[in-house]
Design a protein around this motif. Structure first.
Motif, PDB file in Angstrom:
ATOM      1  N   TYR A  95       0.865  -1.185   0.000  1.00 31.55           N
ATOM      2  CA  TYR A  95       0.000   0.000   0.000  1.00 31.55           C
ATOM      3  C   TYR A  95       0.896   1.227   0.000  1.00 31.55           C
ATOM      4  O   TYR A  95       1.874   1.301   0.756  1.00 31.55           O
ATOM      5  CB  TYR A  95      -0.889  -0.010   1.243  1.00 31.55           C
ATOM      6  CG  TYR A  95      -1.542   1.321   1.548  1.00 31.55           C
ATOM      7  CD1 TYR A  95      -2.697   1.718   0.887  1.00 31.55           C
ATOM      8  CD2 TYR A  95      -0.983   2.187   2.490  1.00 31.55           C
ATOM      9  CE1 TYR A  95      -3.276   2.940   1.163  1.00 31.55           C
ATOM     10  CE2 TYR A  95      -1.559   3.409   2.773  1.00 31.55           C
ATOM     11  CZ  TYR A  95      -2.709   3.790   2.102  1.00 31.55           C
ATOM     12  OH  TYR A  95      -3.278   5.002   2.370  1.00 31.55           O
ATOM     13  N   ILE A  96       0.561   2.220  -0.840  1.00 33.89           N
ATOM     14  CA  ILE A  96       1.406   3.413  -0.928  1.00 33.89           C
ATOM     15  C   ILE A  96       0.667   4.714  -0.619  1.00 33.89           C
ATOM     16  O   ILE A  96       1.315   5.753  -0.444  1.00 33.89           O
ATOM     17  CB  ILE A  96       2.076   3.531  -2.318  1.00 33.89           C
ATOM     18  CG1 ILE A  96       1.028   3.789  -3.422  1.00 33.89           C
ATOM     19  CG2 ILE A  96       2.916   2.302  -2.621  1.00 33.89           C
ATOM     20  CD1 ILE A  96       1.622   4.137  -4.774  1.00 33.89           C
ATOM     21  N   CYS A  97      -0.652   4.723  -0.581  1.00 33.78           N
ATOM     22  CA  CYS A  97      -1.441   5.957  -0.496  1.00 33.78           C
ATOM     23  C   CYS A  97      -1.153   6.812  -1.731  1.00 33.78           C
ATOM     24  O   CYS A  97      -1.657   6.550  -2.798  1.00 33.78           O
ATOM     25  CB  CYS A  97      -1.196   6.728   0.799  1.00 33.78           C
ATOM     26  SG  CYS A  97      -2.279   8.197   0.954  1.00 33.78           S
ATOM     27  N   ALA A  98      -0.334   7.886  -1.571  1.00 32.35           N
ATOM     28  CA  ALA A  98       0.191   8.651  -2.715  1.00 32.35           C
ATOM     29  C   ALA A  98      -0.883   9.306  -3.580  1.00 32.35           C
ATOM     30  O   ALA A  98      -0.597   9.721  -4.702  1.00 32.35           O
ATOM     31  CB  ALA A  98       1.083   7.762  -3.591  1.00 32.35           C
ATOM     32  N   GLU A  99      -2.124   9.403  -3.057  1.00 33.90           N
ATOM     33  CA  GLU A  99      -3.205   9.960  -3.868  1.00 33.90           C
ATOM     34  C   GLU A  99      -3.341   9.194  -5.189  1.00 33.90           C
ATOM     35  O   GLU A  99      -3.812   9.722  -6.190  1.00 33.90           O
ATOM     36  CB  GLU A  99      -3.010  11.466  -4.125  1.00 33.90           C
ATOM     37  CG  GLU A  99      -3.146  12.322  -2.908  1.00 33.90           C
ATOM     38  CD  GLU A  99      -1.961  12.169  -1.945  1.00 33.90           C
ATOM     39  OE1 GLU A  99      -2.190  11.753  -0.781  1.00 33.90           O
ATOM     40  OE2 GLU A  99      -0.829  12.447  -2.345  1.00 33.90           O
ATOM     41  N   TRP A 100      -2.937   7.945  -5.160  1.00 36.39           N
ATOM     42  CA  TRP A 100      -2.938   7.058  -6.323  1.00 36.39           C
ATOM     43  C   TRP A 100      -4.113   6.093  -6.202  1.00 36.39           C
ATOM     44  O   TRP A 100      -4.517   5.734  -5.098  1.00 36.39           O
ATOM     45  CB  TRP A 100      -1.617   6.297  -6.360  1.00 36.39           C
ATOM     46  CG  TRP A 100      -1.361   5.448  -7.560  1.00 36.39           C
ATOM     47  CD1 TRP A 100      -1.393   4.089  -7.618  1.00 36.39           C
ATOM     48  CD2 TRP A 100      -0.980   5.881  -8.876  1.00 36.39           C
ATOM     49  NE1 TRP A 100      -1.058   3.648  -8.887  1.00 36.39           N
ATOM     50  CE2 TRP A 100      -0.807   4.735  -9.677  1.00 36.39           C
ATOM     51  CE3 TRP A 100      -0.784   7.139  -9.455  1.00 36.39           C
ATOM     52  CZ2 TRP A 100      -0.440   4.800 -11.016  1.00 36.39           C
ATOM     53  CZ3 TRP A 100      -0.423   7.206 -10.788  1.00 36.39           C
ATOM     54  CH2 TRP A 100      -0.250   6.053 -11.561  1.00 36.39           C
ATOM     55  N   GLU A 101      -4.663   5.668  -7.308  1.00 35.86           N
ATOM     56  CA  GLU A 101      -5.822   4.792  -7.345  1.00 35.86           C
ATOM     57  C   GLU A 101      -5.689   3.638  -6.352  1.00 35.86           C
ATOM     58  O   GLU A 101      -4.737   2.856  -6.417  1.00 35.86           O
ATOM     59  CB  GLU A 101      -5.963   4.236  -8.766  1.00 35.86           C
ATOM     60  CG  GLU A 101      -7.380   4.185  -9.284  1.00 35.86           C
ATOM     61  CD  GLU A 101      -8.134   2.952  -8.792  1.00 35.86           C
ATOM     62  OE1 GLU A 101      -9.369   3.001  -8.804  1.00 35.86           O
ATOM     63  OE2 GLU A 101      -7.507   1.959  -8.414  1.00 35.86           O
ATOM     64  N   PHE A 102      -6.650   3.568  -5.390  1.00 37.16           N
ATOM     65  CA  PHE A 102      -6.717   2.488  -4.400  1.00 37.16           C
ATOM     66  C   PHE A 102      -5.435   2.387  -3.585  1.00 37.16           C
ATOM     67  O   PHE A 102      -5.107   1.320  -3.064  1.00 37.16           O
ATOM     68  CB  PHE A 102      -7.028   1.165  -5.106  1.00 37.16           C
ATOM     69  CG  PHE A 102      -7.583   0.069  -4.236  1.00 37.16           C
ATOM     70  CD1 PHE A 102      -8.069   0.303  -2.948  1.00 37.16           C
ATOM     71  CD2 PHE A 102      -7.625  -1.235  -4.715  1.00 37.16           C
ATOM     72  CE1 PHE A 102      -8.576  -0.737  -2.166  1.00 37.16           C
ATOM     73  CE2 PHE A 102      -8.124  -2.285  -3.940  1.00 37.16           C
ATOM     74  CZ  PHE A 102      -8.600  -2.020  -2.668  1.00 37.16           C
ATOM     75  N   GLY A 103      -4.709   3.501  -3.468  1.00 37.38           N
ATOM     76  CA  GLY A 103      -3.477   3.492  -2.701  1.00 37.38           C
ATOM     77  C   GLY A 103      -2.456   2.512  -3.222  1.00 37.38           C
ATOM     78  O   GLY A 103      -1.578   2.047  -2.487  1.00 37.38           O
ATOM     79  N   GLY A 104      -2.526   2.195  -4.503  1.00 31.86           N
ATOM     80  CA  GLY A 104      -1.584   1.264  -5.118  1.00 31.86           C
ATOM     81  C   GLY A 104      -2.010  -0.183  -5.078  1.00 31.86           C
ATOM     82  O   GLY A 104      -1.399  -1.032  -5.734  1.00 31.86           O
ATOM     83  N   LEU A 105      -3.049  -0.511  -4.319  1.00 33.82           N
ATOM     84  CA  LEU A 105      -3.527  -1.894  -4.295  1.00 33.82           C
ATOM     85  C   LEU A 105      -4.241  -2.213  -5.610  1.00 33.82           C
ATOM     86  O   LEU A 105      -4.940  -1.356  -6.162  1.00 33.82           O
ATOM     87  CB  LEU A 105      -4.482  -2.108  -3.118  1.00 33.82           C
ATOM     88  CG  LEU A 105      -3.893  -1.908  -1.719  1.00 33.82           C
ATOM     89  CD1 LEU A 105      -4.996  -1.979  -0.666  1.00 33.82           C
ATOM     90  CD2 LEU A 105      -2.819  -2.956  -1.430  1.00 33.82           C
ATOM     91  N   PRO A 106      -4.099  -3.419  -6.132  1.00 37.49           N
ATOM     92  CA  PRO A 106      -4.786  -3.757  -7.386  1.00 37.49           C
ATOM     93  C   PRO A 106      -6.283  -3.945  -7.174  1.00 37.49           C
ATOM     94  O   PRO A 106      -6.716  -4.582  -6.210  1.00 37.49           O
ATOM     95  CB  PRO A 106      -4.111  -5.061  -7.827  1.00 37.49           C
ATOM     96  CG  PRO A 106      -3.514  -5.632  -6.601  1.00 37.49           C
ATOM     97  CD  PRO A 106      -3.196  -4.499  -5.680  1.00 37.49           C
TER      98      PRO A 106
END
Length: 581
Positions: A95-106
């Motif tokens: 998990y990365i958060c990063a304001e990225w889709e689903f926090g990086g989770l697939p």
């Protein structure tokens, strides 16, 4: 063997104390052709280290199908940083958060209703193990202990903001070590009691994340980690933007003051971000606390380099502060990347969505409307269709738990929009012959942070007319990953108020960076030469979309817009400067 170690309150490398002056650059938010430019600018600012997350959903877009090419070539990015003389910090946590889709989770994890995320759940851990079996062997040759530039790896990301499962954290640590990750391992959490209590684990170096009040944050860290170097793993020098809200800014004077405070304490620091980049395609995240708030395409972050890589006032102020503590050579920046205003482009052809469904998708019959993940879909749009028997007097059509924004059509006519943050129903009167209902739902980005991380998309509960659930649905997945089969015809004015693909072409003599203005357009998606550039929306705050020069071709270029609501004048404009409100 080179290994970053800890002695007292210092990092040690090559038997010498070292202060890590780092900046975050996300390789997946920058076209690969510009990686070197951004890294050289990071170095020119006085930084000796680059940090990046590694998003699981980028590298395993389908379960068992791995991607390490193009934007996903993490190995090439790390090698390039090392060739330029930079150290590297990697954050391969699931998990990365990063304001990225689903926090990086697939997203495919959500096809299983029973899976528990970010904890000691056997199913979740088995999926993660398969990913780590592919990812970590690729990183091993890049570690400093094997002659590479990577000094440290993150175990999990801000875990104390989410959970307290120490067994899970120890599983991650053990899994990394078992796969040869023999560099410094670390955690990063907010500087609060519950966050540090939940996120720290024995034998792993702890760092903290904050944007101000450095002395207070480090004092809290010292309560839990009495010795060792102080490090801010995320110095929040700017912030991200949500749709329908003003652009976030932070004065450079505040950033310089906090940086000075940290460096005076002898701390190491990682700027989050040094350069934000762009949430290309459908990969922006969203927040959900009081209400659902999707994040915009631009990840400008109001930081040291703007979205297109140009140094900002914060760059120069940060360098001045760093020069107080480190002897720097004269400032030397790489050659300027120019931008170009290519002017107006007329969209000459159209392909209405409802005439292209068989090209874009195949129908599936289900008793109830089901979310995207149950149909093996991750991103994009999904269409639900059914027939309501009549006659019925005026009754409210209710989309129960729609995620995230739906356009509703009755017998082909647009009758209203239902939004997750405004889920009011639509009043319908059903004639004696019945009524065909089509509901086009847009996934505007999965939640990337907080307790409501599980965020399936589409209609996730059901559709009611009054209190009666409607059944017997035809569902079409519309991920929009391949538009080559669309059949375009000259624009018909009558089609301009329905979801439609518009196509235009333009000539470029010399590809240079540019920015696409969409005045008069409402909401949709942009594709340039087949590349999914990202979302646009008249709600703002962004009024332009950044197009890096490598996405353009010398000669003819194709532009396709998927417009949801229609446009009166199908014209766009390429300008040479961005606009944020």
């Amino acid at each position: 063997m080179r290994k970053l170690s800890i002695s007292g309150d210092h990092f040690i490398l090559d038997e010498q104390p070292i202060r890590l002056l780092s900046g975050a650059l996300h390789y997946f938010r920058i076209v690969p052709e510009y990686w070197q430019d951004r890294l050289l600018k990071l170095q020119a600012c006085g930084l000796n280290t680059v940090e990046t997350y590694i998003p699981w959903n980028l590298h395993e877009p389908e379960e068992g199908n791995f991607n390490f090419d193009g934007f996903a070539d993490i190995e090439a990015f790390v090698r390039l940083a090392g060739e330029l003389g930079l150290h590297v910090i990697l954050r391969p946590s699931p998990y990365i958060c990063a304001e990225w889709e689903f926090g990086g989770l697939p997203a495919w994890l959500l096809a299983d209703d029973n899976i528990q995320l970010r904890c000691n759940d056997n199913v979740y851990l088995s999926k993660l193990d398969a990913y780590f079996d592919e990812l970590l062997p690729r990183l091993r040759p890049l570690l400093s202990t094997n002659g590479g530039p990577v000094l440290a790896l993150q175990v999990e990301n801000e875990y104390g903001s989410f959970g307290s499962d120490k067994t899970y954290l120890h599983d991650l640590k053990a899994g990394m070590i078992a796969r040869g990750m023999d560099v410094l391992l670390f955690t990063s959490d907010g500087a609060e009691d519950h966050m540090l209590q939940g996120g720290m684990i024995d034998g792993v170096f702890a760092t903290v994340n904050f944007g101000s009040r450095a002395k207070e944050a480090f004092a809290k860290l010292r309560e839990y980690q009495p010795t060792g170097p102080l490090m801010c793993m995320e110095f929040w020098n700017g912030w991200f933007d949500h749709w329908m809200k003003p652009h976030n800014t932070r004065p450079e004077s505040e950033v310089a003051e906090t940086l000075d405070e940290m460096l005076a304490l002898g701390a190491s620091v990682n700027f989050y971000m040094f350069h934000g980049g762009t949430n290309f395609g459908f990969m922006n995240g969203a927040n959900l606390f009081d209400k659902y708030e999707p994040i915009v395409t631009s990840y400008d972050y109001d930081t040291l380099l703007d979205e297109s890589g140009k140094p900002t006032a914060k760059f120069y102020e940060a360098r001045k502060i760093i020069e107080k503590y480190v002897t720097l050579p004269p400032l030397e920046l790489p050659p300027l990347i120019k931008s170009q205003a290519y002017g107006k482009v007329l969209m000459t052809e159209a392909a209405p969505l409802f005439t292209q469904l068989d090209v874009l998708s195949r129908p599936e019959r289900r008793a109830c409307p089901e979310p995207m993940e149950k149909l093996g879909q991750d991103y994009g749009f999904i269409l639900y269709s059914t027939k309501i028997s009549g006659p019925r007097s005026s009754t409210e059509l209710v989309l129960q738990e729609v995620r995230d924004r739906a356009l509703v059509f009755a017998n082909g006519a647009f009758v209203g929009t239902v939004e997750r943050w405004d889920p009011r129903g639509i009043s319908l009167e059903i004639p004696i012959e019945g009524l065909q209902i089509d509901i086009l739902v847009e996934n505007m980005g999965r939640v990337n942070y907080g307790p409501l991380l599980r965020d399936p998309k589409g209609i996730t509960c059901g559709v009611r007319l009054g209190y009666q659930f409607l059944h017997d649905w035809t569902i079409r997945s519309l991920p929009l990953t391949d538009l080559k089969g669309l059949s375009f015809t000259p624009i018909n004015c009558e089609e301009r108020q329905r979801p439609t693909f518009y196509r235009g072409s333009f000539q470029v003599s010399k590809p240079e960076d540019t920015f696409l203005r969409l005045d008069g357009w409402s909401k949709g998606q942009v594709f340039i030469n087949g590349f999914n550039l990202g979302r646009y929306w008249e709600e703002g705050p962004t009024k332009t979309l950044y197009i890096p020069a490598p996405l353009l071709r010398q000669g003819g270029n194709e532009l396709i817009l998927f417009e949801l609501h229609g446009v009166m004048e199908p014209v766009v404009t390429f300008v040479d400067t961005p606009e944020l409100t």
